[in-house]
Design a protein around this motif. Structure first.
Motif, short mmCIF file in Angstrom:
data_model
loop_
_atom_site.label_atom_id
_atom_site.label_comp_id
_atom_site.label_asym_id
_atom_site.label_seq_id
_atom_site.Cartn_x
_atom_site.Cartn_y
_atom_site.Cartn_z
N MET A 142 0.83 -1.20 0.00
CA MET A 142 0.00 0.00 0.00
C MET A 142 0.87 1.26 0.00
O MET A 142 0.53 2.26 -0.64
N SER A 143 1.99 1.19 0.71
CA SER A 143 2.85 2.37 0.82
C SER A 143 3.61 2.68 -0.47
O SER A 143 4.24 3.72 -0.58
N ASP A 144 3.55 1.77 -1.45
CA ASP A 144 4.23 2.02 -2.73
C ASP A 144 3.44 2.95 -3.64
O ASP A 144 3.96 3.43 -4.64
N ILE A 145 2.17 3.16 -3.31
CA ILE A 145 1.30 3.97 -4.16
C ILE A 145 0.80 5.16 -3.35
O ILE A 145 0.32 5.00 -2.23
N GLU A 146 0.92 6.33 -3.93
CA GLU A 146 0.34 7.53 -3.33
C GLU A 146 -0.79 8.03 -4.20
O GLU A 146 -0.79 7.84 -5.42
N ILE A 147 -1.75 8.68 -3.57
CA ILE A 147 -2.90 9.19 -4.30
C ILE A 147 -3.26 10.57 -3.76
O ILE A 147 -3.14 10.82 -2.56
N ASN A 148 -3.61 11.47 -4.64
CA ASN A 148 -4.01 12.81 -4.21
C ASN A 148 -5.35 12.74 -3.49
O ASN A 148 -6.34 12.31 -4.07
N VAL A 149 -5.37 13.17 -2.25
CA VAL A 149 -6.60 13.13 -1.47
C VAL A 149 -7.18 14.52 -1.27
O VAL A 149 -8.22 14.69 -0.65
N ASP A 150 -6.50 15.53 -1.81
CA ASP A 150 -7.02 16.89 -1.79
C ASP A 150 -6.97 17.40 -3.23
O ASP A 150 -6.30 16.83 -4.08
N ASP A 151 -7.67 18.46 -3.52
CA ASP A 151 -7.80 18.91 -4.90
C ASP A 151 -6.47 19.24 -5.56
O ASP A 151 -6.30 19.06 -6.75
N HIS A 152 -5.49 19.73 -4.80
CA HIS A 152 -4.29 20.20 -5.48
C HIS A 152 -2.96 19.77 -4.87
O HIS A 152 -2.04 19.43 -5.59
N ASN A 153 -2.83 19.76 -3.57
CA ASN A 153 -1.46 19.69 -3.08
C ASN A 153 -1.16 18.67 -2.00
O ASN A 153 -0.07 18.66 -1.46
N ILE A 154 -2.08 17.80 -1.65
CA ILE A 154 -1.79 16.82 -0.60
C ILE A 154 -1.93 15.42 -1.18
O ILE A 154 -2.97 15.05 -1.69
N SER A 155 -0.85 14.64 -1.10
CA SER A 155 -0.92 13.23 -1.51
C SER A 155 -0.64 12.37 -0.29
O SER A 155 0.02 12.80 0.66
N SER A 156 -1.16 11.13 -0.34
CA SER A 156 -1.00 10.24 0.80
C SER A 156 -0.88 8.81 0.30
O SER A 156 -1.50 8.44 -0.71
N GLU A 157 -0.08 7.97 0.99
CA GLU A 157 0.01 6.57 0.63
C GLU A 157 -1.35 5.89 0.83
O GLU A 157 -2.16 6.31 1.65
N LEU A 158 -1.56 4.82 0.06
CA LEU A 158 -2.84 4.12 0.12
C LEU A 158 -3.16 3.60 1.52
O LEU A 158 -4.31 3.60 1.94
N ASP A 159 -2.13 3.13 2.25
CA ASP A 159 -2.41 2.58 3.58
C ASP A 159 -2.93 3.66 4.52
O ASP A 159 -3.76 3.38 5.39
N LYS A 160 -2.47 4.89 4.34
CA LYS A 160 -2.98 5.98 5.17
C LYS A 160 -4.35 6.44 4.70
O LYS A 160 -5.20 6.84 5.49
#
Length: 520
Positions: A473-491
């Motif tokens: 899960m930590s190998d993939i990050e995804i934008n969870v806010d419209d512009h500037n915050i990304s987070s790993e899938l596990d989080k």
């Protein structure tokens, strides 16, 4: 008479146009009562209806930008088309995607990519990528099955698709070493060109129903015995486009051939109800699964779109207590769409794949069941980066429907439901499907699958792994806010995927139960 003929001949061409327009105006104002616009604005009002009719085509080819269309934008379609035709599918001058957009996927690459040697299976075949798990091993089914490809053709029925489309898909999966899910329309002759098949049925039990429309174990056993290329059975509980809704197949669409395949009467409407008649609760469903597995010897799984979790938890508890249950679970996302559905269902009922899958996976993980189940993802996952995300979340295989249709010529006309598919894929019109060359289209489906696997392997190696089952899960990050915050899938989804037992690609290649070119 001579005067009349002289007068007709004397009318200029433009006068004929005026006469025609006057007649149209008279018709609009005094005769037709259905359309207010053409009554209030005779002649010019027709332009509105003409533009409305060709609006989707105008937007698709002239108005929408490369990343704007839904369900698949021009860049996505172009990648599939180019991959299927073995053309250049690269982009130049960098991405034109907004990489800060909500839910954009980032794959964390390793400093040192995974290196393969000269004897590695992917040196010999750059597209070799089987499933890391085997269906049916835990439950000791007599005929376990390891899919030879991590990407396969999802459930699409003959009847919904044309005969030539189904033939193209089956010949294509044979070339690619993948499997072909029949959909709930029964096993047709067009599924019998050598590809591995997963036989799928829903509440209508088409192909395995008795005269009263109930499930017939005798017919299923006979079907499996007569068709050894059937490698597993899938029971549809619901689908992404319309979970919890049945359907009616109009009698006008039931030809002699379809009636024989589906075991229904010619010319009579056939109901596919929301509920199964073979079971009415979770314990009965588990018993039904075990009875089928015992009678056929094949792995048995279920397919569903995800919403409420109470009954899924009940299923998990039964599996823990009894050691019985499905060998695989296909999770369909609410974004699925080959089945025609009311917008109220397609737009709002069931969760998108990432939400539905993460909820279900966490539930089964908490019960210690993830290692015994093969998880199959279905719902716009037919692109390597999305597949990497799905594997990181716990998927073991990917099923594709619309992406497979596009690889054999679908142009996203979005008229699958009215029998007027211009590419001949989702229609029973003999004329429209006459333009499909199954030999050519099967090669394109196979090439799309091979390109997909090749690029997924390359992404996997870039992340430092040998097989995509190793993604965390930590190998993939995804934008969870419209512009500037990304987070790993596990989080983001609040769990860590259970590690998949994996030794090497070579061990998968040598597996006794490997599908594709091998037989048990």
């Amino acid at each position: 008479m001579i005067f009349f003929m002289f007068s007709m001949a004397d009318i200029r061409w433009w006068m004929w146009i005026v006469i025609f327009l006057i007649l149209v105006a008279i018709r609009d104002i005094f005769i037709q009562k259905k359309h207010t616009i053409s009554h209030n604005f005779p002649i010019v009002g027709h332009l509105r209806y003409m533009l409305e009719k060709i609006g989707p085509e105008l937007r698709q080819y002239l108005v929408a930008n490369n990343r704007e269309e839904l369900p698949f934008n021009r860049i996505e379609r172009g990648w599939i088309y180019a991959s299927a035709k073995k053309e250049n599918n690269y982009e130049g001058f960098g991405t034109d995607r907004d990489i800060y957009a909500h839910q954009h996927i980032f794959i964390n690459n390793a400093m040192m990519p995974f290196k393969i040697n000269e004897t590695h299976p992917n040196t010999i075949d750059k597209t070799f990528l089987p499933c890391a798990k085997v269906m049916g091993v835990h439950n000791k089914r007599r005929k376990p099955f390891r899919p030879a490809s991590v990407i396969n053709v999802s459930a699409m029925s003959f009847g919904s698709l044309s005969a030539k489309a189904v033939e193209s898909l089956n010949k294509g999966v044979k070339i690619a070493g993948a499997y072909h899910n029949t959909g709930e329309g029964g096993l047709s002759p067009y599924h019998s060109y050598g590809g591995d098949v997963i036989f799928h049925f829903g509440t209508g039990y088409f192909g395995v129903r008795d005269e009263d429309g109930n499930f017939s174990m005798e017919k299923l056993v006979k079907l499996v015995e007569n068709n050894p290329f059937v490698r597993a059975i899938e029971i549809k509980l619901s689908q992404g486009a319309k979970p919890g809704k049945g359907g009616v197949l109009p009698g006008s669409k039931i030809t002699k051939e379809i009636a024989e395949i589906r075991h229904v009467a010619i010319g009579k409407d056939v109901l596919s109800p929301p509920n199964h008649s073979a079971f009415s609760n979770v314990p009965e469903m588990v018993e039904f699964i075990e009875n089928i597995a015992e009678a056929t010897g094949l792995p048995v799984g279920i397919k569903a779109a995800i919403g409420k979790l109470e009954q899924w938890e009940e299923l998990a508890d039964i599996m823990v207590a009894t050691g019985k249950g499905p060998d695989f679970i296909t999770v369909d996302g609410g974004e699925g769409g080959t089945g025609a559905a009311p917008p109220s269902f397609a737009d709002h009922v069931s969760l998108p794949w990432v939400y539905g899958f993460s909820d279900l996976y966490k539930l089964f993980q908490n019960k210690g069941l993830t290692e015994r189940i093969v998880f199959i993802g279905s719902g716009k996952l037919g692109f390597p980066a999305k597949a990497a995300m799905a594997f990181a979340m716990g998927a073991d295989c990917i099923n594709v429907a619309r992406e497979a249709m596009m690889s054999i010529g679908c142009i996203q006309a979005q008229v699958c439901h009215n029998n007027r598919c211009p590419s001949g894929i989702a229609t029973q019109s003999k004329w429209l499907q006459s333009g499909i060359d199954p030999t050519l289209k099967s090669e394109r489906l196979a090439q799309y699958f091979k390109t997909f696997r090749k690029e997924l392997i390359e992404i996997t190696h870039a992340a430092g792994y040998e097989h995509p089952c190793e993604f965390k899960m930590s190998d993939i990050e995804i934008n969870v806010d419209d512009h500037n915050i990304s987070s790993e899938l596990d989080k983001t989804y609040k769990y860590e995927k259970t590690p998949v037992p994996f030794t090497s690609m070579q061990s998968l290649k040598e597996c006794l139960y490997l599908g594709g070119s091998k037989t048990n």
